[in-house]
Design an enzyme around this catalytic site. Sequence first.
Site, PDB file in Angstrom:
ATOM      1  N   ARG A 124       0.846  -1.200   0.000  1.00  0.00           N
ATOM      2  CA  ARG A 124       0.000   0.000   0.000  1.00  0.00           C
ATOM      3  C   ARG A 124       0.876   1.243   0.000  1.00  0.00           C
ATOM      4  O   ARG A 124       2.025   1.214   0.382  1.00  0.00           O
ATOM      5  CB  ARG A 124      -0.891   0.012   1.252  1.00  0.00           C
ATOM      6  CG  ARG A 124      -2.070  -0.939   1.168  1.00  0.00           C
ATOM      7  CD  ARG A 124      -3.106  -0.656   2.237  1.00  0.00           C
ATOM      8  NE  ARG A 124      -2.536  -0.400   3.540  1.00  0.00           N
ATOM      9  CZ  ARG A 124      -2.573   0.772   4.164  1.00  0.00           C
ATOM     10  NH1 ARG A 124      -3.153   1.819   3.610  1.00  0.00           N
ATOM     11  NH2 ARG A 124      -2.018   0.901   5.350  1.00  0.00           N
ATOM     12  N   LYS A 189       4.238  -7.101  11.678  1.00  0.00           N
ATOM     13  CA  LYS A 189       3.338  -7.299  10.525  1.00  0.00           C
ATOM     14  C   LYS A 189       3.514  -8.685   9.904  1.00  0.00           C
ATOM     15  O   LYS A 189       4.632  -9.107   9.602  1.00  0.00           O
ATOM     16  CB  LYS A 189       3.596  -6.201   9.477  1.00  0.00           C
ATOM     17  CG  LYS A 189       2.627  -6.268   8.312  1.00  0.00           C
ATOM     18  CD  LYS A 189       2.461  -4.934   7.642  1.00  0.00           C
ATOM     19  CE  LYS A 189       1.775  -5.079   6.302  1.00  0.00           C
ATOM     20  NZ  LYS A 189       1.417  -3.805   5.697  1.00  0.00           N
ATOM     21  N   ARG A 325       1.189   5.520  19.421  1.00  0.00           N
ATOM     22  CA  ARG A 325       2.061   6.292  20.324  1.00  0.00           C
ATOM     23  C   ARG A 325       1.951   5.664  21.698  1.00  0.00           C
ATOM     24  O   ARG A 325       0.911   5.109  22.049  1.00  0.00           O
ATOM     25  CB  ARG A 325       1.598   7.758  20.406  1.00  0.00           C
ATOM     26  CG  ARG A 325       1.772   8.517  19.110  1.00  0.00           C
ATOM     27  CD  ARG A 325       1.204   9.914  19.212  1.00  0.00           C
ATOM     28  NE  ARG A 325      -0.230   9.911  19.349  1.00  0.00           N
ATOM     29  CZ  ARG A 325      -0.905  10.621  20.253  1.00  0.00           C
ATOM     30  NH1 ARG A 325      -0.271  11.386  21.124  1.00  0.00           N
ATOM     31  NH2 ARG A 325      -2.221  10.574  20.301  1.00  0.00           N
TER      32      ARG A 325
HETATM   33  C1  BTN Z   1       0.450  -3.842   2.259  1.00  0.00           C
HETATM   34  O1  BTN Z   1       1.217  -2.910   2.024  1.00  0.00           O
HETATM   35  O2  BTN Z   1       0.195  -4.195   3.408  1.00  0.00           O
HETATM   36  C2  BTN Z   1      -0.212  -4.589   1.138  1.00  0.00           C
HETATM   37  C3  BTN Z   1       0.635  -5.732   0.649  1.00  0.00           C
HETATM   38  C4  BTN Z   1       0.025  -6.494  -0.512  1.00  0.00           C
HETATM   39  C5  BTN Z   1       1.009  -7.456  -1.121  1.00  0.00           C
HETATM   40  C6  BTN Z   1       0.362  -8.360  -2.114  1.00  0.00           C
HETATM   41  S1  BTN Z   1       1.387  -9.699  -2.585  1.00  0.00           S
HETATM   42  C7  BTN Z   1       0.258 -10.147  -3.835  1.00  0.00           C
HETATM   43  C8  BTN Z   1      -0.235  -8.868  -4.453  1.00  0.00           C
HETATM   44  N1  BTN Z   1       0.659  -8.430  -5.498  1.00  0.00           N
HETATM   45  C9  BTN Z   1       1.273  -7.304  -5.196  1.00  0.00           C
HETATM   46  O3  BTN Z   1       2.114  -6.727  -5.926  1.00  0.00           O
HETATM   47  N2  BTN Z   1       0.891  -6.866  -4.003  1.00  0.00           N
HETATM   48  C10 BTN Z   1      -0.099  -7.743  -3.414  1.00  0.00           C
END
Ligand code: BTN
Length: 333
Positions: A124, A189, A325
């Site tokens: 994201r 995460k 925080r």
């Molecule tokens: C995030 O930032 O939390 C979202 C991560 C999403 C990753 C997945 S892996 C499969 C799909 N292809 C990508 O390029 N991104 C999503």
Amino acid sequence: MVSLSPKSLQLIDILADGRFYSGAVLGEKLGVTRGAVWKLLKPLQDLDLEIHAVRGKGYQLSMAMELLDGQFILGALSSASRVNVSKIDVLSLVDSTNEYLKRQSPKKSGQLCLAEFQSHGKGRRGRNWVSPFGANLYLSMSWRFNKGIAGINGLSAAVALCLVEALEQVGFKQIVLKWPNDLFWENRKLGGVLIEITAEVVDSCFVIIGMGINVRMPVAAWRTIDQPAVDLATLRHGGHVSRNQLAVRIINQLIKGLILFDQQGFTPFYPLWLSRDMLCDQAVTVENAGVLIQGIARGIDQNGALLIETTQGRHKIVSGEVSIRSVSHDTVC
Ligand code: BTN
């Protein structure tokens, strides 16, 4: 874009069991000379595959891998899922499974793509998603909703809940959610969701839902992740986690959830989110387009927007990056 010759892919297949193979045996299996084996091994390192070479024993992958198996996944899906899956592509290498599906057509539903490796995995907010070969789950699915974009508020939270439920089914019970759609375990995460809208036509919209779950991150890859992270193998104290079985659970749960979401929106998911919300009653900072809001997170609303209590009152946040925080505050959620 990284590419691999068919022989290098065959080599990965052989080495996937984690055993030692001499150069001579590999050469024989691949129909090439020992020198050629060495050349075929080199590009595997670009995929973050760690190969041990031990004199007198041969070559070995640093960890055994269960490669993705499209036939198995398709065959193990529930009949309800199979009705909704129009295609499943299992790729060795791809830039991004989301991009791959986007290239197929913006108006498709029920297409699945899984990959062993993403050269440009997308997270994201323009981030990179670390995607080493054969280690984790990188999965995308296209879906058509019988409503316009305004009707899919809360979708990403609903998808994250589907992932949590699928993980629970295979024994991972303590996963929590960080708004808007991150999976966490003890402030680290574990996975995330990236949803991209590809088309909107009268009363319907098409999306690509991408998800990444860390299953068994290779040692070297941890260093390239820019935040505290965890994988399922760690939660299982190093034990085996089947990526194929997990993919089946996720796809089944996802399709069930998407059908429900199309019919009833976020409403049925709302109480489930509240029981998994790791931000609730936490002092947080939300950053969006350079603007910072500080306050106490008070759950989400029925549309999946984050609720923040500040000194100026309650705010609804529809997009942004949240950080916790460490200050004291009242508990309300
Ligand atoms: C995030 O930032 O939390 C979202 C991560 C999403 C990753 C997945 S892996 C499969 C799909 N292809 C990508 O390029 N991104 C999503």
